[in-house]
Design a protein around this motif. Sequence first.
Motif, PDB file in Angstrom:
ATOM      1  N   SER A 128      54.601  94.916  60.958  1.00  0.00           N
ATOM      2  CA  SER A 128      53.393  93.745  61.449  1.00  0.00           C
ATOM      3  C   SER A 128      52.149  94.264  60.209  1.00  0.00           C
ATOM      4  N   PRO A 129      52.405  93.789  59.023  1.00  0.00           N
ATOM      5  CA  PRO A 129      51.268  94.035  58.147  1.00  0.00           C
ATOM      6  C   PRO A 129      49.900  93.380  58.325  1.00  0.00           C
ATOM      7  N   ARG A 130      48.862  93.702  58.008  1.00  0.00           N
ATOM      8  CA  ARG A 130      47.526  92.991  58.315  1.00  0.00           C
ATOM      9  C   ARG A 130      47.501  91.614  57.582  1.00  0.00           C
ATOM     10  N   TYR A 131      47.739  91.459  56.322  1.00  0.00           N
ATOM     11  CA  TYR A 131      47.877  90.462  55.592  1.00  0.00           C
ATOM     12  C   TYR A 131      49.413  89.681  55.683  1.00  0.00           C
ATOM     13  N   PRO A 132      49.309  88.382  55.637  1.00  0.00           N
ATOM     14  CA  PRO A 132      50.703  87.918  55.423  1.00  0.00           C
ATOM     15  C   PRO A 132      51.323  87.908  54.159  1.00  0.00           C
ATOM     16  N   SER A 133      52.540  88.237  54.308  1.00  0.00           N
ATOM     17  CA  SER A 133      53.258  88.361  52.802  1.00  0.00           C
ATOM     18  C   SER A 133      53.616  87.156  52.142  1.00  0.00           C
ATOM     19  N   VAL A 134      53.420  87.287  50.922  1.00  0.00           N
ATOM     20  CA  VAL A 134      53.498  86.029  49.948  1.00  0.00           C
ATOM     21  C   VAL A 134      55.144  86.141  49.516  1.00  0.00           C
ATOM     22  N   ILE A 143      59.102  90.389  38.352  1.00  0.00           N
ATOM     23  CA  ILE A 143      57.583  90.260  37.836  1.00  0.00           C
ATOM     24  C   ILE A 143      57.140  91.603  37.129  1.00  0.00           C
ATOM     25  N   TYR A 144      57.645  92.851  37.402  1.00  0.00           N
ATOM     26  CA  TYR A 144      57.086  94.058  36.747  1.00  0.00           C
ATOM     27  C   TYR A 144      57.673  93.935  35.545  1.00  0.00           C
ATOM     28  N   HIS A 189      54.908  96.613  45.606  1.00  0.00           N
ATOM     29  CA  HIS A 189      54.823  95.378  46.432  1.00  0.00           C
ATOM     30  C   HIS A 189      53.430  95.063  46.927  1.00  0.00           C
ATOM     31  N   ASN A 190      52.886  96.345  47.310  1.00  0.00           N
ATOM     32  CA  ASN A 190      51.297  95.997  47.677  1.00  0.00           C
ATOM     33  C   ASN A 190      50.421  95.613  46.543  1.00  0.00           C
ATOM     34  N   GLN A 191      50.727  96.205  45.255  1.00  0.00           N
ATOM     35  CA  GLN A 191      49.875  95.625  44.273  1.00  0.00           C
ATOM     36  C   GLN A 191      50.158  94.320  43.796  1.00  0.00           C
ATOM     37  N   ILE A 192      51.290  93.747  43.872  1.00  0.00           N
ATOM     38  CA  ILE A 192      51.571  92.410  43.712  1.00  0.00           C
ATOM     39  C   ILE A 192      51.296  91.556  44.373  1.00  0.00           C
ATOM     40  N   GLN A 193      51.105  91.880  45.858  1.00  0.00           N
ATOM     41  CA  GLN A 193      50.469  91.108  46.880  1.00  0.00           C
ATOM     42  C   GLN A 193      49.004  90.869  46.439  1.00  0.00           C
ATOM     43  N   ALA A 194      48.270  92.074  46.204  1.00  0.00           N
ATOM     44  CA  ALA A 194      46.973  92.257  46.107  1.00  0.00           C
ATOM     45  C   ALA A 194      46.441  91.186  44.746  1.00  0.00           C
ATOM     46  N   LEU A 195      47.374  91.312  43.643  1.00  0.00           N
ATOM     47  CA  LEU A 195      47.010  90.332  42.722  1.00  0.00           C
ATOM     48  C   LEU A 195      47.391  89.027  42.813  1.00  0.00           C
ATOM     49  N   MET A 196      48.269  88.593  43.720  1.00  0.00           N
ATOM     50  CA  MET A 196      48.505  87.270  43.744  1.00  0.00           C
ATOM     51  C   MET A 196      47.401  86.627  44.991  1.00  0.00           C
ATOM     52  N   ARG A 197      46.611  87.424  45.803  1.00  0.00           N
ATOM     53  CA  ARG A 197      45.698  87.265  46.563  1.00  0.00           C
ATOM     54  C   ARG A 197      44.417  86.969  45.689  1.00  0.00           C
ATOM     55  N   SER A 198      44.530  87.720  44.779  1.00  0.00           N
ATOM     56  CA  SER A 198      43.056  87.600  43.829  1.00  0.00           C
ATOM     57  C   SER A 198      43.016  86.617  42.761  1.00  0.00           C
ATOM     58  N   ARG A 200      45.842  86.167  40.551  1.00  0.00           N
ATOM     59  CA  ARG A 200      46.806  86.429  39.454  1.00  0.00           C
ATOM     60  C   ARG A 200      48.215  86.474  39.936  1.00  0.00           C
ATOM     61  N   LEU A 201      48.880  86.251  38.967  1.00  0.00           N
ATOM     62  CA  LEU A 201      50.552  86.203  38.912  1.00  0.00           C
ATOM     63  C   LEU A 201      51.075  84.999  39.966  1.00  0.00           C
ATOM     64  N   THR A 202      49.994  84.000  39.867  1.00  0.00           N
ATOM     65  CA  THR A 202      50.318  82.874  40.891  1.00  0.00           C
ATOM     66  C   THR A 202      51.658  81.876  40.514  1.00  0.00           C
ATOM     67  N   GLN A 203      52.077  82.201  39.217  1.00  0.00           N
ATOM     68  CA  GLN A 203      53.300  81.341  38.948  1.00  0.00           C
ATOM     69  C   GLN A 203      54.598  82.076  39.677  1.00  0.00           C
ATOM     70  N   TYR A 204      54.466  83.173  40.154  1.00  0.00           N
ATOM     71  CA  TYR A 204      55.676  83.638  40.976  1.00  0.00           C
ATOM     72  C   TYR A 204      55.658  83.464  42.294  1.00  0.00           C
ATOM     73  N   ILE A 205      54.602  82.769  42.867  1.00  0.00           N
ATOM     74  CA  ILE A 205      54.591  82.353  44.411  1.00  0.00           C
ATOM     75  C   ILE A 205      55.395  81.040  44.663  1.00  0.00           C
ATOM     76  N   LYS A 206      56.233  81.589  45.815  1.00  0.00           N
ATOM     77  CA  LYS A 206      57.255  80.471  46.073  1.00  0.00           C
ATOM     78  C   LYS A 206      56.772  79.075  46.402  1.00  0.00           C
ATOM     79  N   GLY A 207      56.715  78.002  45.973  1.00  0.00           N
ATOM     80  CA  GLY A 207      56.253  76.666  46.252  1.00  0.00           C
ATOM     81  C   GLY A 207      55.514  76.233  44.847  1.00  0.00           C
TER      82      GLY A 207
END
Length: 272
Positions: A128-134, A143-144, A189-198, A200-207
């Motif tokens: 149960s993480p604090r932030y919703p997983s992307v 991605i890496y 995984h945590n760093q990719i999630q943080a970059l997407m929230r900021s 960055r790396l939005t081209q890999y978000i589903k949708g």
Amino acid sequence: MEDLYRIEQGENEHPKSYLQRFIDLVHQIHDVDPVTAANLFVKSLQVGYLLHENLTMTPPYDMAEIQIRADGVFRVLEFRERAQKKSALISAPPANNPPPPPTRDDKRKRQETDHAKEGKKTRQNRESPRYPSVEYTVPQEVIYEENKDRPIWREPYKITTPPDRRDKNRYCLFHKDHGHTVAKCHNLHNQIQALMRSGRLTQYIKGTSRPDTSQPNPASAPTPQVADSLCTATTNSQEPLKQVPMIHWIVELTEEQEQATKIHKRMEERVK
């Protein structure tokens, strides 16, 4: 900002008081990155405390997450202290016979129970993480691999598992060490999630639409000319085109059909 890099927890200082002292120092400094402050707090903790082991097993994202997880750890410690006091009052020996000092076996059993409780707590935090997983459109190892040369990655935390207990058949390119693969790397995984929230790396978000450079653009591709290709095929081929003979015939009418046609013609002539 230099004071934030030099601050450390004292040898006999309680983690709760050190956390309050660290937060007061952060409030005094303007425009402090909460992610950087969280990393500095984890590095400045003394080894051996329950809070240090909790934050090391699952690295926090920012100071807000540290405060929430620290409150849970402090509640566990207070509950243990109250339980120990109650058990001491219930099973207290007479005043003339002082309790025997704890042996090595008792200390070892207590450490094993503490580690088991900490393992259960870390599993609950992961589920149960604090932030919703992307969700990603591609695996995180892809991605890496496509962005490993960009200066967007932080230095990963060291693997705390002993070297003799790691799987030598699995190697993590992000940690550059054995124990797990890039696909199962929680720090990555945590760093990719943080970059997407900021942002960055939005081209890999589903949708979201991701440009595909592997396949040519159908709009720019030339449309094949069917007629020209057939003409060139006939002109380049040495053999002449063969003509297929067509058979024509006339259907013979029966007597009834002939009478019907005659009657139909007569009716048309009368109408005219």
